[in-house]
Write a protein that holds these residues in place. Structure first.
Motif, mmCIF file in Angstrom:
data_model
loop_
_atom_site.group_PDB
_atom_site.id
_atom_site.type_symbol
_atom_site.label_atom_id
_atom_site.label_comp_id
_atom_site.label_asym_id
_atom_site.label_seq_id
_atom_site.Cartn_x
_atom_site.Cartn_y
_atom_site.Cartn_z
ATOM 1 N N LEU A 183 0.828 -1.209 0.000
ATOM 2 C CA LEU A 183 0.000 0.000 0.000
ATOM 3 C C LEU A 183 0.866 1.266 0.000
ATOM 4 C CD1 LEU A 183 -2.859 -1.012 2.473
ATOM 5 C CD2 LEU A 183 -3.031 -0.719 -0.006
ATOM 6 N N ILE A 202 2.060 1.637 -3.495
ATOM 7 C CA ILE A 202 0.953 2.078 -4.344
ATOM 8 C C ILE A 202 0.759 3.581 -4.214
ATOM 9 C CG2 ILE A 202 -1.566 1.980 -4.605
ATOM 10 C CD1 ILE A 202 -1.318 -1.023 -3.823
ATOM 11 N N ALA A 203 0.854 4.085 -2.978
ATOM 12 C CA ALA A 203 0.716 5.525 -2.749
ATOM 13 C C ALA A 203 1.799 6.309 -3.473
ATOM 14 C CB ALA A 203 0.754 5.822 -1.250
ATOM 15 N N THR A 223 -5.418 -0.809 -9.864
ATOM 16 C CA THR A 223 -4.304 -0.585 -8.947
ATOM 17 C C THR A 223 -4.821 -0.155 -7.577
ATOM 18 O OG1 THR A 223 -2.752 0.015 -10.702
ATOM 19 C CG2 THR A 223 -2.279 0.856 -8.498
ATOM 20 N N GLY A 224 -4.274 -0.782 -6.539
ATOM 21 C CA GLY A 224 -4.653 -0.434 -5.180
ATOM 22 C C GLY A 224 -5.859 -1.171 -4.649
#
Length: 319
Positions: A142, A145-146, A211-212
């Protein structure tokens, strides 16, 4: 020829079926795994190395268009306190960062439905070292991803089907019932998915996933007692009907783990497994449905798992 797909843990249970699903789509497949394939697999580049070997991982991800990180330890018990963290957290971080550095257009992280990564959850709240390491790996994903990494997570429930040479926990549980080793059991709600469906879910996550987003790959919610009635009918072996309370299951698992720390042999039941049995909740179809994942029939899945274990000599119908 299409681009390369790297599958870590490609010689494992989900991994080998994922490799087959990718090859069926005409993809070029590279596998990173310390283990050999249990049977001959053609047309696959096999890198025999560990996900903890940063240099080997960097070499394996080079030129890969998509990276499927499936490798890890699903056993729910390890003698060393740091084993799960190395295999399921550190290994994931190494693969993810190497894939990002190599410019992979999609990274699919195999997690588990047994953890909760929503706001407010924490590693300390996990029921044991396996889930704690998986939680930390997904939280790391995560963070990446950020920062813009193209990662999607898939979280299989309890996969069953043919070809589980490593006897992962769901298959081992089924086998012990077929062998008549459990006169009584802790009844709890399970969610089963055919391993071939779970593999297909990985592919669809790469092709269609956002995505995410975290996609739980689950299919059939049922009580363990219900599953055993189906297994009895399919196998012809009588299944136990006597259940035990959670407290007794916990004490039994604690005793088995104490013995395992002395002998080094994995316990038949672990404390983390018992705690998970109490925590697991029914799985909604929505995450898998969002990918357009088609169901494999429940009885066919169980029949294939039972038949494979019989053909491999793990149990006999007359004994």
């Amino acid at each position: 020829m299409t681009g390369i797909d790297l599958v870590t843990g490609g010689a494992g249970f989900i991994g080998r079926h994922l490799v087959a699903a990718l090859q069926a789509r005409g993809r070029r497949v590279r596998v990173l795994d310390t283990a050999p394939f249990a049977e001959e697999v053609t047309g696959v580049e096999h890198v025999r190395a560990s996900i903890l070997d940063a240099a080997a991982v960097a070499e394996a991800v080079a030129g890969a268009e998509r990276v499927f990180h499936v490798a890890g330890d699903p056993s729910l018990w390890a003698r060393g306190s740091g084993d799960f963290d190395r295999a399921n957290r550190s290994g994931a971080e190494t693969v993810i960062d190497a894939a990002i550095e190599a410019g992979a257009s999609r990274i699919v992280l195999t997690s588990t439905h047994a953890i909760d990564v929503k706001d407010g959850a924490s590693a300390a709240a996990m029921p044991g070292p396996y889930t704690r390491a998986k939680y930390r790996a997904e939280r790391f994903a995560l963070q990446r991803i950020a920062e813009g990494a193209p990662i999607v997570a898939v979280a299989p429930t309890m996969p069953l089907g043919p070809g589980d040479a490593n006897l992962t926990p769901p298959t081992r549980m089924l086998l012990e019932f077929l062998q008549g080793r459990n006169p009584a059991f802790l009844d709890f709600e399970v969610n089963l998915i055919d391993v071939r469906e779970a593999a297909e879910g990985h592919v669809l996550a790469a092709e269609r996933g956002e995505t995410g987003v975290r996609y739980v790959l689950g299919r059939y919610n049922l009580m363990l007692s219900e599953m055993l009635r189906i297994v009895e009918r399919l196998s012809g072996r009588p299944m136990p009907t006597r259940t035990i309370p959670y407290g007794l299951a916990w004490i039994s698992a604690a005793a088995m783990e104490a013995a395992a720390r002395v002998t080094g042999k994995p316990p038949r039941a672990s404390l983390e497994g018992v705690r998970l049995a109490r925590r697991l909740k029914p799985v909604a179809e929505a995450p898998a449905a969002a990918l357009g994942l088609a169901a494999w029939p429940l009885e066919a899945m169980l029949a294939d798992a039972i038949g494979w274990l019989e053909r491999e000599g793990y149990w006999r119908r007359d004994g």
